[in-house]
Write a protein that holds these residues in place. Structure first.
Motif, mmCIF file in Angstrom:
data_model
loop_
_atom_site.group_PDB
_atom_site.id
_atom_site.type_symbol
_atom_site.label_atom_id
_atom_site.label_comp_id
_atom_site.label_asym_id
_atom_site.label_seq_id
_atom_site.Cartn_x
_atom_site.Cartn_y
_atom_site.Cartn_z
ATOM 1 N N CYS A 35 0.822 -1.212 0.000
ATOM 2 C CA CYS A 35 0.000 0.000 0.000
ATOM 3 C C CYS A 35 0.857 1.263 0.000
ATOM 4 N N ARG A 36 2.000 1.219 0.662
ATOM 5 C CA ARG A 36 2.869 2.387 0.744
ATOM 6 C C ARG A 36 3.656 2.611 -0.541
ATOM 7 N N GLU A 37 4.119 1.529 -1.155
ATOM 8 C CA GLU A 37 4.974 1.653 -2.329
ATOM 9 C C GLU A 37 4.264 1.295 -3.630
ATOM 10 N N ASN A 38 3.008 0.836 -3.530
ATOM 11 C CA ASN A 38 2.188 0.457 -4.687
ATOM 12 C C ASN A 38 2.765 -0.711 -5.482
ATOM 13 N N THR A 39 3.791 -1.320 -4.982
ATOM 14 C CA THR A 39 4.366 -2.487 -5.652
ATOM 15 C C THR A 39 5.226 -3.260 -4.653
ATOM 16 N N LEU A 40 5.511 -4.515 -4.984
ATOM 17 C CA LEU A 40 6.374 -5.351 -4.165
ATOM 18 C C LEU A 40 7.477 -5.938 -5.029
ATOM 19 N N LYS A 41 8.630 -6.136 -4.425
ATOM 20 C CA LYS A 41 9.697 -6.815 -5.140
ATOM 21 C C LYS A 41 9.288 -8.268 -5.400
ATOM 22 N N PRO A 42 9.829 -8.884 -6.458
ATOM 23 C CA PRO A 42 9.469 -10.282 -6.754
ATOM 24 C C PRO A 42 9.685 -11.230 -5.574
ATOM 25 N N THR A 43 10.789 -11.026 -4.833
ATOM 26 C CA THR A 43 11.034 -11.894 -3.681
ATOM 27 C C THR A 43 9.967 -11.705 -2.609
ATOM 28 N N ASP A 44 9.523 -10.465 -2.414
ATOM 29 C CA ASP A 44 8.477 -10.203 -1.424
ATOM 30 C C ASP A 44 7.146 -10.835 -1.832
ATOM 31 N N VAL A 45 6.829 -10.782 -3.135
ATOM 32 C CA VAL A 45 5.598 -11.406 -3.628
ATOM 33 C C VAL A 45 5.630 -12.910 -3.368
ATOM 34 N N MET A 46 6.763 -13.541 -3.655
ATOM 35 C CA MET A 46 6.875 -14.985 -3.442
ATOM 36 C C MET A 46 6.822 -15.333 -1.956
ATOM 37 N N LEU A 47 7.486 -14.533 -1.139
ATOM 38 C CA LEU A 47 7.479 -14.793 0.299
ATOM 39 C C LEU A 47 6.085 -14.619 0.895
ATOM 40 N N TYR A 127 7.435 -12.189 -15.389
ATOM 41 C CA TYR A 127 6.262 -13.070 -15.343
ATOM 42 C C TYR A 127 6.129 -13.790 -14.004
ATOM 43 N N ILE A 128 6.659 -13.186 -12.938
ATOM 44 C CA ILE A 128 6.636 -13.856 -11.645
ATOM 45 C C ILE A 128 5.221 -14.000 -11.111
ATOM 46 N N ASN A 129 4.378 -12.967 -11.275
ATOM 47 C CA ASN A 129 3.000 -13.045 -10.792
ATOM 48 C C ASN A 129 2.186 -14.102 -11.535
ATOM 49 N N PRO A 130 2.267 -14.177 -12.879
ATOM 50 C CA PRO A 130 1.571 -15.270 -13.571
ATOM 51 C C PRO A 130 2.064 -16.654 -13.158
ATOM 52 N N HIS A 131 3.367 -16.781 -12.870
ATOM 53 C CA HIS A 131 3.904 -18.071 -12.428
ATOM 54 C C HIS A 131 3.283 -18.492 -11.093
ATOM 55 N N ILE A 132 3.212 -17.547 -10.157
ATOM 56 C CA ILE A 132 2.639 -17.856 -8.841
ATOM 57 C C ILE A 132 1.145 -18.172 -8.966
ATOM 58 N N LEU A 133 0.437 -17.387 -9.772
ATOM 59 C CA LEU A 133 -0.985 -17.648 -9.999
ATOM 60 C C LEU A 133 -1.187 -19.024 -10.625
ATOM 61 N N LEU A 134 -0.295 -19.399 -11.541
ATOM 62 C CA LEU A 134 -0.380 -20.714 -12.175
ATOM 63 C C LEU A 134 -0.202 -21.834 -11.156
ATOM 64 N N ILE A 135 0.719 -21.642 -10.199
ATOM 65 C CA ILE A 135 0.928 -22.649 -9.160
ATOM 66 C C ILE A 135 -0.347 -22.846 -8.341
ATOM 67 N N TRP A 136 -0.984 -21.737 -7.934
ATOM 68 C CA TRP A 136 -2.222 -21.833 -7.150
ATOM 69 C C TRP A 136 -3.320 -22.529 -7.945
ATOM 70 N N ILE A 137 -3.530 -22.117 -9.201
ATOM 71 C CA ILE A 137 -4.595 -22.705 -10.024
ATOM 72 C C ILE A 137 -4.319 -24.175 -10.306
ATOM 73 N N LEU A 138 -3.060 -24.477 -10.623
ATOM 74 C CA LEU A 138 -2.697 -25.858 -10.941
ATOM 75 C C LEU A 138 -2.968 -26.791 -9.776
ATOM 76 N N TYR A 139 -2.552 -26.385 -8.575
ATOM 77 C CA TYR A 139 -2.723 -27.274 -7.430
ATOM 78 C C TYR A 139 -4.144 -27.253 -6.881
ATOM 79 N N LEU A 140 -4.874 -26.161 -7.100
ATOM 80 C CA LEU A 140 -6.307 -26.194 -6.802
ATOM 81 C C LEU A 140 -6.995 -27.266 -7.640
ATOM 82 N N PHE A 141 -6.623 -27.326 -8.913
ATOM 83 C CA PHE A 141 -7.228 -28.281 -9.840
ATOM 84 C C PHE A 141 -6.772 -29.714 -9.558
ATOM 85 N N LEU A 142 -5.452 -29.919 -9.399
ATOM 86 C CA LEU A 142 -4.934 -31.270 -9.192
ATOM 87 C C LEU A 142 -5.433 -31.876 -7.883
ATOM 88 N N ASN A 143 -5.425 -31.083 -6.814
ATOM 89 C CA ASN A 143 -5.920 -31.597 -5.540
ATOM 90 C C ASN A 143 -7.433 -31.810 -5.568
#
Length: 307
Positions: A35-47, A127-143
């Motif tokens: 909210c303060r910086e309007n963006t996050l570093k890729p490592t912060d998004v993954m963490l 493409y870090i955000n699409p990669h993370i979103l893909l992980i969530w969608i993929l495992y939602l579907f597989l599980n």
């Protein structure tokens, strides 16, 4: 009351509460930072996504298990039990997938500038955000596939013995269920573990070479930048190594327990405690990292102003 029973209850309760507070604190920190910086570093998004997966693991594993050891036995029906197992599997899979992504990204970040891997870092970061979103969608579907199969086969006679989790009973697996679990869960986890091991080994090698070269750097500013980059890598390496250690131990215990004809409650409780170790320890490793980084940044700013 037996001392060991009381100790088990206190350990489960303290680990669950501490883990939830630690992970939620970091998630809140990232949200405020965003909210303060309007963006996050890729490592912060993954963490932040790793912490979110940790919360799922604690809520679906630590909370019901804590209730079970405190006397609230078998309070879920078969559907609730399978749904809880679905959430556990989702959190575990997303955690290992995103941790692997973090490890590979950091390995690309610290790779030498002339290395062919460095060129992939920009594309990877974009493409870090699409990669993370893909992980969530993929495992939602597989599980969900595995959940749907177990629900469809719950009245089948071709299943193994009933499994007791303390907070619920559920029917065991048949041969097809075991195969689905191996294909959709075990094999991807093994692949991610191998990839994390490779990237961690690569980071150790780069850090070793960096330590040899840093003594030749004469520029104070360059030295501080290299030092900060090394510290970021070291803490991510500690985080990934901690995950791999507890994940491997938990997997070995789970495999051994599944082969036992009778359930050993000591092994079961040790396995459940082990599965909660990374969600508990991970946030505090990161909190220590951020406190040290803040001190280094403040000292760098003060030195720059004095000059």
């Amino acid at each position: 009351m037996d001392f060991w029973i009381l100790a088990t209850r206190i350990i489960f309760l303290s680990k669950t509460v501490t883990g939830i507070l630690g992970n939620l604190s970091l998630i809140f920190y990232y949200l405020v930072l965003c909210c303060r910086e309007n963006t996050l570093k890729p490592t912060d998004v993954m963490l932040m996504n790793i912490m979110s997966a940790n919360v799922l693991i604690i809520l679906s594993t630590g909370v019901p298990q804590t209730m079970a050891v405190w006397g609230f036995k078998h309070f879920l029906n078969d559907f609730g039990c399978k749904l809880l197992l679905y959430i556990q599997g989702l959190g575990r899979s997303v955690s290992i997938g995103t941790t692997c992504l973090l490890s590979v990204f950091q390995a690309l970040t610290i790779s030498p500038r002339k290395s062919c891997w460095k060129r992939h870092k920009v594309k990877f970061e974009k493409y870090i955000n699409p990669h993370i979103l893909l992980i969530w969608i993929l495992y939602l579907f597989l599980n969900f596939i595995y959940l749907a199969y177990t629900l469809a086969k719950r009245n089948s006679k071709n299943v193994t013995r009933e499994r007791d989790f303390g907070y619920c009973f559920t029917a065991g697996w048949d041969q097809i269920g075991v195969s689905l679990y191996a294909v959709f869960v075990v094999l991807p986890e093994v692949f991610f573990s191998v990839l994390m091991t490779w990237s961690s080994g690569f980071m150790v090698f780069i850090l070793y070479r960096h330590r040899q070269k840093v003594q030749h750097i004469r520029s104070t500013q360059g030295s501080i930048r290299n030092s900060l980059e090394s510290r970021v890598t070291q803490y991510i390496l500690i985080l990934v190594s901690t995950f791999l250690a507890f994940y491997t131990l938990s997997s070995i215990l789970r495999g051994y327990i599944s082969l036992l004809n009778s359930q050993n409650w000591w092994l079961v409780n040790i396995n459940r405690l082990t599965s909660l170790c990374f969600p508990l320890i991970g946030p505090f490793v990161l909190m220590n990292h951020y406190s040290i980084m803040s001190r280094h940044c403040l000292s760098f700013i003060r030195n720059k102003n004095n000059l």
